[in-house]
Structure formats: structure tokens, C-alpha cells
Design an enzyme around this catalytic site. Structure first.
Site, mmCIF file in Angstrom:
data_model
loop_
_atom_site.group_PDB
_atom_site.id
_atom_site.type_symbol
_atom_site.label_atom_id
_atom_site.label_comp_id
_atom_site.label_asym_id
_atom_site.label_seq_id
_atom_site.Cartn_x
_atom_site.Cartn_y
_atom_site.Cartn_z
ATOM 1 N N GLN A 186 -6.428 -14.080 -18.723
ATOM 2 C CA GLN A 186 -7.373 -13.885 -17.624
ATOM 3 C C GLN A 186 -8.007 -12.494 -17.719
ATOM 4 O O GLN A 186 -9.160 -12.302 -17.357
ATOM 5 C CB GLN A 186 -6.660 -14.045 -16.273
ATOM 6 C CG GLN A 186 -7.617 -14.061 -15.102
ATOM 7 C CD GLN A 186 -6.929 -14.444 -13.813
ATOM 8 O OE1 GLN A 186 -6.429 -13.570 -13.113
ATOM 9 N NE2 GLN A 186 -6.890 -15.735 -13.511
ATOM 10 N N SER B 33 -2.517 37.784 -5.526
ATOM 11 C CA SER B 33 -1.337 37.564 -4.687
ATOM 12 C C SER B 33 -1.629 38.074 -3.292
ATOM 13 O O SER B 33 -2.250 39.124 -3.117
ATOM 14 C CB SER B 33 -0.117 38.298 -5.268
ATOM 15 O OG SER B 33 0.944 38.335 -4.341
ATOM 16 N N ARG C 63 -3.291 26.149 -13.614
ATOM 17 C CA ARG C 63 -3.832 24.872 -13.123
ATOM 18 C C ARG C 63 -3.902 23.852 -14.251
ATOM 19 O O ARG C 63 -3.535 22.684 -14.079
ATOM 20 C CB ARG C 63 -5.216 25.083 -12.517
ATOM 21 C CG ARG C 63 -5.882 23.793 -12.050
ATOM 22 C CD ARG C 63 -7.295 24.037 -11.562
ATOM 23 N NE ARG C 63 -7.310 24.940 -10.427
ATOM 24 C CZ ARG C 63 -8.423 25.468 -9.910
ATOM 25 N NH1 ARG C 63 -9.600 25.198 -10.466
ATOM 26 N NH2 ARG C 63 -8.363 26.272 -8.871
ATOM 27 N N SER D 87 -2.874 -4.738 -10.888
ATOM 28 C CA SER D 87 -4.087 -4.362 -10.165
ATOM 29 C C SER D 87 -3.972 -3.037 -9.416
ATOM 30 O O SER D 87 -4.735 -2.099 -9.672
ATOM 31 C CB SER D 87 -4.473 -5.473 -9.185
ATOM 32 O OG SER D 87 -5.619 -5.107 -8.455
ATOM 33 N N THR E 164 -14.825 -15.850 -13.339
ATOM 34 C CA THR E 164 -13.600 -15.549 -12.608
ATOM 35 C C THR E 164 -13.656 -14.093 -12.180
ATOM 36 O O THR E 164 -14.530 -13.335 -12.626
ATOM 37 C CB THR E 164 -12.357 -15.806 -13.476
ATOM 38 O OG1 THR E 164 -11.179 -15.672 -12.678
ATOM 39 C CG2 THR E 164 -12.290 -14.851 -14.655
ATOM 40 N N SER E 165 -12.734 -13.692 -11.320
ATOM 41 C CA SER E 165 -12.772 -12.327 -10.789
ATOM 42 C C SER E 165 -12.774 -11.276 -11.886
ATOM 43 O O SER E 165 -13.430 -10.237 -11.778
ATOM 44 C CB SER E 165 -11.570 -12.098 -9.862
ATOM 45 O OG SER E 165 -11.619 -12.979 -8.765
ATOM 46 N N HIS F 49 -9.617 -11.057 -0.531
ATOM 47 C CA HIS F 49 -10.039 -11.170 -1.931
ATOM 48 C C HIS F 49 -11.277 -10.300 -2.114
ATOM 49 O O HIS F 49 -12.346 -10.600 -1.576
ATOM 50 C CB HIS F 49 -10.358 -12.628 -2.278
ATOM 51 C CG HIS F 49 -10.391 -12.896 -3.756
ATOM 52 N ND1 HIS F 49 -11.393 -12.435 -4.569
ATOM 53 C CD2 HIS F 49 -9.524 -13.586 -4.560
ATOM 54 C CE1 HIS F 49 -11.158 -12.830 -5.819
ATOM 55 N NE2 HIS F 49 -10.026 -13.529 -5.839
ATOM 56 N N ASP F 50 -11.141 -9.216 -2.883
ATOM 57 C CA ASP F 50 -12.242 -8.259 -2.974
ATOM 58 C C ASP F 50 -13.467 -8.829 -3.687
ATOM 59 O O ASP F 50 -14.610 -8.585 -3.277
ATOM 60 C CB ASP F 50 -11.774 -6.961 -3.646
ATOM 61 C CG ASP F 50 -11.182 -7.168 -5.034
ATOM 62 O OD1 ASP F 50 -10.938 -8.330 -5.422
ATOM 63 O OD2 ASP F 50 -10.938 -6.152 -5.728
ATOM 64 N N HIS G 204 9.622 31.412 -32.211
ATOM 65 C CA HIS G 204 10.704 31.434 -31.212
ATOM 66 C C HIS G 204 10.413 32.473 -30.121
ATOM 67 O O HIS G 204 11.313 32.917 -29.437
ATOM 68 C CB HIS G 204 12.061 31.727 -31.863
ATOM 69 C CG HIS G 204 12.315 30.935 -33.099
ATOM 70 N ND1 HIS G 204 12.861 29.669 -33.075
ATOM 71 C CD2 HIS G 204 12.071 31.216 -34.397
ATOM 72 C CE1 HIS G 204 12.949 29.207 -34.322
ATOM 73 N NE2 HIS G 204 12.464 30.127 -35.134
ATOM 74 N N TYR H 19 -11.266 19.365 -7.556
ATOM 75 C CA TYR H 19 -11.290 19.722 -8.967
ATOM 76 C C TYR H 19 -12.336 19.018 -9.831
ATOM 77 O O TYR H 19 -13.083 19.666 -10.555
ATOM 78 C CB TYR H 19 -9.906 19.480 -9.577
ATOM 79 C CG TYR H 19 -8.795 20.267 -8.939
ATOM 80 C CD1 TYR H 19 -8.936 21.632 -8.683
ATOM 81 C CD2 TYR H 19 -7.590 19.659 -8.583
ATOM 82 C CE1 TYR H 19 -7.914 22.360 -8.099
ATOM 83 C CE2 TYR H 19 -6.561 20.380 -8.007
ATOM 84 C CZ TYR H 19 -6.720 21.729 -7.767
ATOM 85 O OH TYR H 19 -5.715 22.445 -7.198
#
EC number: 4.3.2.2
Length: 484
Positions: free
Chosen positions: A241, A289, A303, A334, A111-112, A86-87, A159, A21
Site C-alpha cells: 500500500q 553568561s 547548539r 503514520s 488510495t490514500s 480520515h484525513d 587522544h 531555529y
């Protein structure tokens, strides 16, 4: 069991959002390639700013980092992450491997979340920048549609029961108004995004204060320089952090609100398709169909509704994530954020691509609309007929009773016999109404029942819609193409 499998293969699950998509450009924004390139760019910006402010970083180290921004060994990074669990450190080592001279100063003082959160904010900003012109194009296409049909009467529904007449263009303006609110809200949240900046492990900037030997001004300059390099006007003064996860709530809330607008629009289109008054585009070779060859199902609108429900449901993720961020940070944000942020934007992207395609090919059937009006208008016109009879010298009460009896008879023909509404024929055949027989055509002119709808359409488009779209004028020519 360990995670495995090639995400591009037929033997491995791949999100339908990416596989079927969403646009290529939105998928790239949330790709590993873009994320890790941005991490490296952030490390470069940090090193450049630190060098400018006097830390012992050489031009050679800076140049080495610049030369390897896109030289990412993903296999090595995956092996390092498996070893280190640890990525960020896995990518520090991978970047350092191809930048041996700069390896010692990569991620200095950071830091990360310096790379993680700041990259997320860059991606969110850029993702909004992809969505905004797409939404503007949808509004523009619908505005053209509304203008062309500002005077076309159609039966209104409250309605989902017949109500006073409106026009096809006026109904479309109801859709446009919601989307204009979404455009303004997306732009507002995009413009209010702030950079996390250079803050250290718990947001106190202690590591950078130590690097600059207690010089607070240099720490503030460092934060400002990196923020500007990233293209942000402001950074948070206060962080833990991470940047506050309430930002994610704001982001997904405006996307969910867009989803609600699109769901309403596409539901209306689906209902109108059932009434055979309007249809979304239907390709020559399209099959509605597998069993019923005559079917022309509104699959694009379906959709949009399906994906809009998913988009609206995603708001629960950032709400719950923000609520459980203990103290300065917990890591249970995370994994959730890896999923919900990307899915929200890929879903919104898909919805807008699809809705633009729909809005570029909407088909209206005026004869069907006219027939439905003829079925209902006689009942709606009864008050006007009574007023005309009174002006011609008749009694309001006598006329009301005559109309009541004839209306009940006509309603019985419609409901019990399945016939057409013959109220007007009954009025024509009744000598009592002879003083106004010559006026009936005028009294039944549908355009006299639409009030100020045409004028409202033109004023709305001119005063509210066109000015809102003006900043996107250079991006209006792009057509929406759907692969599926």
C-alpha cells in the site's frame, strides 16, 4: 482530552525547531499548506492523465480543479476529519466542496497513499534540494578558511594529548572531507528517490485495471505520466500500500551521518575555544553568561552538537517502523513518520544554517597557537637535535642521555613549578651542544615539523573539493543569518 490549542499562540506548545531555529523555506515544505496543496496537485495530475488516456473527465472539471489548488478551507477540512476520522477523505470532501463539477472524479481509482506517500516523496526530494546548497556553502566557506591557513602550524592532538604538528588548514580539511562525503551521500539518496506512483490499495493497480477495462498498457502509461508530471525519473514497480519504509531509513541515515560530521567539527571548535586558539563569531552585544560577564561561550557550536545528537537519535524511528510493517502495510508508521521525517530535515537545516554562520566568522589567534607550540616543540625537536649533533661529530648515545636528563629537568619545571618549557635554554647553556647552538633556531622552526600538510591542503581543495562544489556555483553568495 482532545487535542487543542493554537500552535502559534503562547499558550500552546510549538516545536523549537520551527519556532526558533529552522529556515522559513524548510518550515514551509513541511507545513499543512504545502502538504495539502500537493495533495490537490496530485489529484489534478491523476485526473489529467486519466482524461488523456480516455476516461470521461471533462476540460471543465480539470479547469475547476486547477482554479482551486490553493483555495483550501482548513477549518472545513478539520471538521470533516473530526467527523470522518480520515484525513485524506476529509480533504477529498473539502476539495470537492469548492470543485462541485469535479467532485465526482477527484481521487478516482486512488488510495490514500497515492496522495500521502507521493507527497512525502516530493517533500523529501525538495527538502534535499534545500539542504544540498547549504551544505555546499559550508564546505566552500571552510575551504576558503583552510586555504588561507594552509601554512599556519599548530599543535596536533591525538587522544587530546600533544602530538606532531599539523597546520590549521590541514585540520580544517579533515572537517571538509567528512562534509564532502555527506554532500555526495545526500545527493545520491536524493537522486535515487523513486515515486510511489499510481498503484492502488495494495500495490496491484487493480482499481486502475478495472477503470481501463483490463488494458494493462494504459495502466502503465497512467503510472508513467503521473510520475513524470511530479518530476521523477522512475517509480517503484513493486509497492504494497505504501512505498517501502526502507527509503525512510536511507534518508534519515544520511542526515544522521551529516549530524555526526557536524558534531565532530563543532566539538573540535569548542575544544579549541577552550584553548583560546580559535573562536566562533561573537556578537558585540552577545552575553556569554548571566553571572560571569567575561564569558565567551561557543553557543553556536554547542547548539550544533545538541541538535546533531537529536538528528542521530532519529534514525531509530524509521528502522523500527520498517521492521513492523506487516504484509502490505500497517498504520503504525503514520504518526511516527509525521514527526521523524519533518524533525530530521528541520534539524539538519538548522545545523547547516548555524554551521555556515560559524564558518563565515571563525577567528584564529596565531599568537596563542605559537605560544602553545613553543611549550611543546622543544620535546618534539629532540630527535632532530640528536641527529644534528651526530652530524657534527657527536655520539648518538651520549647525546641521547644528555637530552634525556635535560628534558626531565625541563618537564619538572613545567609540571611541578608551573613554569615555561626551558629545555632549549638548558641546551644553549650546556657546552656539550655548542657545535649546534647556531642551528637551534632552524631546528625549532615549526614549519619544518608540518610535513606535507600545506601541499596536501592545496591538492585536496583543488582536486576534490572545488569540482564537487561546481554545480552549486550560483548559490554560493547567500549568507547565513541567525535570529537567535
Amino acid at each position: 482530552m482532545a487535542a487543542s490549542g493554537d500552535p502559534g499562540s503562547a499558550e500552546s506548545y510549538r516545536s523549537p525547531l520551527a519556532a526558533r531555529y529552522a529556515s522559513r523555506e524548510m518550515c514551509f515544505l513541511f507545513s499543512d499548506r504545502y502538504k495539502f496543496q500537493t495533495w490537490r496537485q496530485l489529484w489534478l495530475w491523476l485526473a489529467e492523465a486519466e482524461q488523456t488516456l480516455g476516461l470521461p473527465i471533462t476540460d471543465e472539471q480539470i479547469q475547476e480543479m486547477k482554479s482551486n489548488l490553493n483555495n483550501i478551507d482548513f477549518q472545513m477540512a478539520a471538521e470533516e476529519e473530526k467527523r470522518l476520522r480520515h484525513d485524506v477523505m476529509a480533504h477529498v470532501h473539502t476539495f470537492g466542496h469548492c470543485c462541485p463539477k469535479a467532485a465526482g472524479i477527484i481521487h478516482l481509482g486512488a488510495t490514500s497513499c497515492y496522495v500521502g506517500d507521493n507527497t512525502d516523496l516530493i517533500i523529501l526530494r525538495n527538502a534535499f534540494d534545500l539542504l544540498l546548497p547549504k551544505l555546499a556553502r559550508v564546505i566552500s566557506r571552510l575551504a576558503d578558511f583552510a586555504k588561507d591557513r594552509a601554512d599556519l602550524p599548530t599543535l596536533g592532538f591525538t587522544h587530546f594529548q600533544p602530538a606532531q604538528l599539523t597546520t590549521v588548514g590541514k585540520r580544517c580539511c579533515l572537517w571538509i572531507q567528512d562534509l564532502c562525503m555527506d554532500l555526495q551521500n545526500l545527493k545520491r539518496v536524493r537522486d535515487e528517490l523513486r515515486f510511489r506512483g499510481v498503484k492502488g490499495t495494495t500495490g496491484t493497480q487493480a482499481s486502475f485495471l478495472q477503470l481501463f477495462e483490463g488494458d494493462h498498457q494504459k495502466v502503465e502509461q497512467l503510472d508513467k505520466m503521473v510520475t513524470e508530471k511530479a518530476g521523477f525519473k522512475r517509480a517503484f514497480i513493486i509497492t504494497g500500500q505504501t512505498y517501502t519504509r526502507k527509503v525512510d531509513i536511507e534518508v534519515l541515515s544520511v542526515l544522521a551521518s551529516l549530524g555526526a560530521s557536524v558534531h565532530k567539527i563543532c566539538t573540535d571548535i569548542r575544544l579549541l575555544a577552550n584553548l583560546k586558539e580559535m573562536e566562533e563569531p561573537f556578537e558585540k552585544q552577545q552575553i556569554g553568561s548571566s553571572a560571569m560577564p567575561y564569558k565567551r561561550n561557543p553557543m553556536r557550536s554547542e547548539r550544533c552538537c545538541s541538535l546533531a545528537r537529536h538528528l542521530m537519535a532519529l534514525t531509530m524511528d524509521p528502522l523500527q517502523t520498517a521492521s513492523v510493517q506487516w504484509f502490505e502495510r500497517t498504520l503504525d508508521d503514520s504518526a511516527n513518520r509525521r514527526i521523524c521525517l519533518a524533525e530530521a530535515f528541520l534539524t539538519a537545516d538548522t545545523i547547516l544554517n548555524t554551521l555556515q554562520n560559524i564558518s563565515e566568522g571563525l577567528v584564529v589567534y596565531p599568537k596563542v597557537i605559537e605560544r602553545r607550540i613553543r611549550q611543546e616543540l622543544p620535546f618534539m625537536a629532540t630527535e632532530n637535535i640528536i641527529m644534528a649533533m651526530v652530524k657534527a661529530g657527536g655520539s648518538r648515545q651520549d647525546c641521547h642521555e644528555k637530552i634525556r636528563v635535560l628534558s626531565q629537568q625541563a618537564a619538572a619545571v613545567v609540571k611541578q613549578e608551573g613554569g615555561d618549557n626551558d629545555l632549549i635554554e638548558r641546551i644553549r647553556a650546556d657546552a656539550y651542544f655548542s657545535p649546534i647552538h647556531s642551528q637551534l633556531e632552524h631546528l625549532l622552526d615549526p614549519s619544518s615539523f608540518t610535513g606535507r600538510a600545506p601541499q596536501q591542503v592545496h591538492r585536496f581543495l583543488e582536486e576534490e573539493v572545488r569540482p564537487l562544489l561546481k554545480p552549486y556555483g550560483n548559490e554560493m553568495a547567500v549568507k547565513a543569518e541567525l535570529c537567535l
